[in-house]
Design a protein around this motif. Structure first.
Motif, PDB file in Angstrom:
ATOM      1  N   ILE A 178     -12.690  47.333  82.115  1.00  0.00           N
ATOM      2  CA  ILE A 178     -13.272  48.611  82.065  1.00  0.00           C
ATOM      3  C   ILE A 178     -13.419  49.281  83.398  1.00  0.00           C
ATOM      4  N   TYR A 201     -22.591  58.695  76.463  1.00  0.00           N
ATOM      5  CA  TYR A 201     -21.572  57.944  77.235  1.00  0.00           C
ATOM      6  C   TYR A 201     -21.801  56.408  76.835  1.00  0.00           C
ATOM      7  N   ILE A 253      -8.045  50.518  79.442  1.00  0.00           N
ATOM      8  CA  ILE A 253      -8.526  49.186  78.782  1.00  0.00           C
ATOM      9  C   ILE A 253      -7.777  48.234  78.291  1.00  0.00           C
ATOM     10  N   GLN A 263     -11.336  60.324  76.732  1.00  0.00           N
ATOM     11  CA  GLN A 263     -11.403  58.844  76.219  1.00  0.00           C
ATOM     12  C   GLN A 263     -10.200  58.210  75.952  1.00  0.00           C
ATOM     13  N   CYS A 268     -16.559  58.862  76.035  1.00  0.00           N
ATOM     14  CA  CYS A 268     -16.702  59.605  77.193  1.00  0.00           C
ATOM     15  C   CYS A 268     -15.665  60.554  77.500  1.00  0.00           C
ATOM     16  N   VAL A 281     -19.074  52.711  76.952  1.00  0.00           N
ATOM     17  CA  VAL A 281     -17.836  52.169  76.931  1.00  0.00           C
ATOM     18  C   VAL A 281     -18.126  50.485  76.856  1.00  0.00           C
ATOM     19  N   ARG A 333     -11.462  53.141  84.776  1.00  0.00           N
ATOM     20  CA  ARG A 333     -12.403  54.150  84.993  1.00  0.00           C
ATOM     21  C   ARG A 333     -12.283  54.353  86.730  1.00  0.00           C
ATOM     22  N   ALA A 384     -15.391  60.053  70.016  1.00  0.00           N
ATOM     23  CA  ALA A 384     -15.321  58.730  70.586  1.00  0.00           C
ATOM     24  C   ALA A 384     -14.452  57.778  69.698  1.00  0.00           C
ATOM     25  N   VAL A 440      -8.715  56.409  78.927  1.00  0.00           N
ATOM     26  CA  VAL A 440      -9.729  55.252  79.529  1.00  0.00           C
ATOM     27  C   VAL A 440      -9.467  54.158  78.437  1.00  0.00           C
ATOM     28  N   TYR A 441      -9.362  54.544  77.114  1.00  0.00           N
ATOM     29  CA  TYR A 441      -8.964  53.590  76.199  1.00  0.00           C
ATOM     30  C   TYR A 441      -7.587  52.675  76.346  1.00  0.00           C
ATOM     31  N   VAL A 490     -14.869  53.484  73.178  1.00  0.00           N
ATOM     32  CA  VAL A 490     -14.848  54.425  74.244  1.00  0.00           C
ATOM     33  C   VAL A 490     -15.654  55.878  73.917  1.00  0.00           C
TER      34      VAL A 490
END
Length: 212
Positions: A85, A137, A206, A199, A196, A139, A89, A181, A202-203, A194
């Motif tokens: 995570i 938010y 990860i 997304q 945010c 995660v 980010r 999401a 970020v996904y 996820v």
């Protein structure tokens, strides 16, 4: 005259014999008392030894038990999830949105209620969510405990639905974030939430960190 002399001599000898006998008797009593006292002390010492030994044994057992790992300690897998995570980010989000890697039934009761699952439902987890209703938010990377997959998935999806309802008539931009999401399950059973801005990026970050 001689007869009187022998009577006096006999009386004197008898008196001396009695004195000697009394002295001997007193000596024997003292010896007996001393012997009895020593025997009592020896007996007390012998009797106290097992108690002392037992106390030391209990102390050692207690010390050994105290060396066990504390409950709620972050596992290697949970730390791996947290690192994934963090890697996905930017520095700002890592600073303002901390990652939690343990769940305590009492201390984290509010978070557990929000997520819909608790410590018994997960093998490992790293979770970062907004605890106040000003930002949509969340995660999370979670490995469900065996047999608890449905509980964890329903909890993550329920959290998304709750956020959507919370912001639908409140903050339009945050409602859009909640609506976009993602809740996904990887091949090894790991579940990822996820919710945010950006997304998908970020996904992807990860997943990439977990496979790296």
């Amino acid at each position: 005259m001689m007869k009187l002399y022998w009577k006096k001599a006999a009386a004197l000898m008898l008196a001396l014999s009695m004195v000697a006998a009394m002295a001997a008797c007193g000596s024997n009593d003292a010896s007996s008392s001393s012997s009895s006292s020593q025997s009592s002390q020896s007996s007390s010492a012998v009797e106290s030894t097992p108690e002392s030994s037992t106390g030391e044994s209990s102390s050692q057992e207690s010390s050994s038990e105290g060396e066990s790992a504390p409950a709620g300690e972050t596992s290697e897998l949970a730390q791996k999830y947290a690192d994934a995570i963090t890697a996905a980010r930017d520095d700002e989000m890592n600073e303002v949105m901390p990652i939690q890697t343990t769940l305590d039934a009492e201390k984290d009761a509010y978070l557990i209620e929000m997520l819909g699952f608790g410590p018994d439902d997960v093998e490992a987890a790293a979770i970062s969510v907004s605890m106040i209703n000003v930002k949509a938010y969340g995660v999370a990377v979670v490995k469900p405990a065996e047999g608890h997959e449905d509980v964890v998935k329903a909890g993550l999806e329920g959290f998304v639905e709750y956020q959507k309802k919370s912001f639908e008539q409140y903050l339009a931009d945050q409602y859009e974030v909640a609506k976009a999401a993602r809740v996904e399950t990887l091949e090894d059973g790991t579940m990822i939430l996820v919710m945010c801005e950006d997304q998908d990026t970020v996904y992807g970050g990860i997943v990439s960190a977990l496979n790296g």
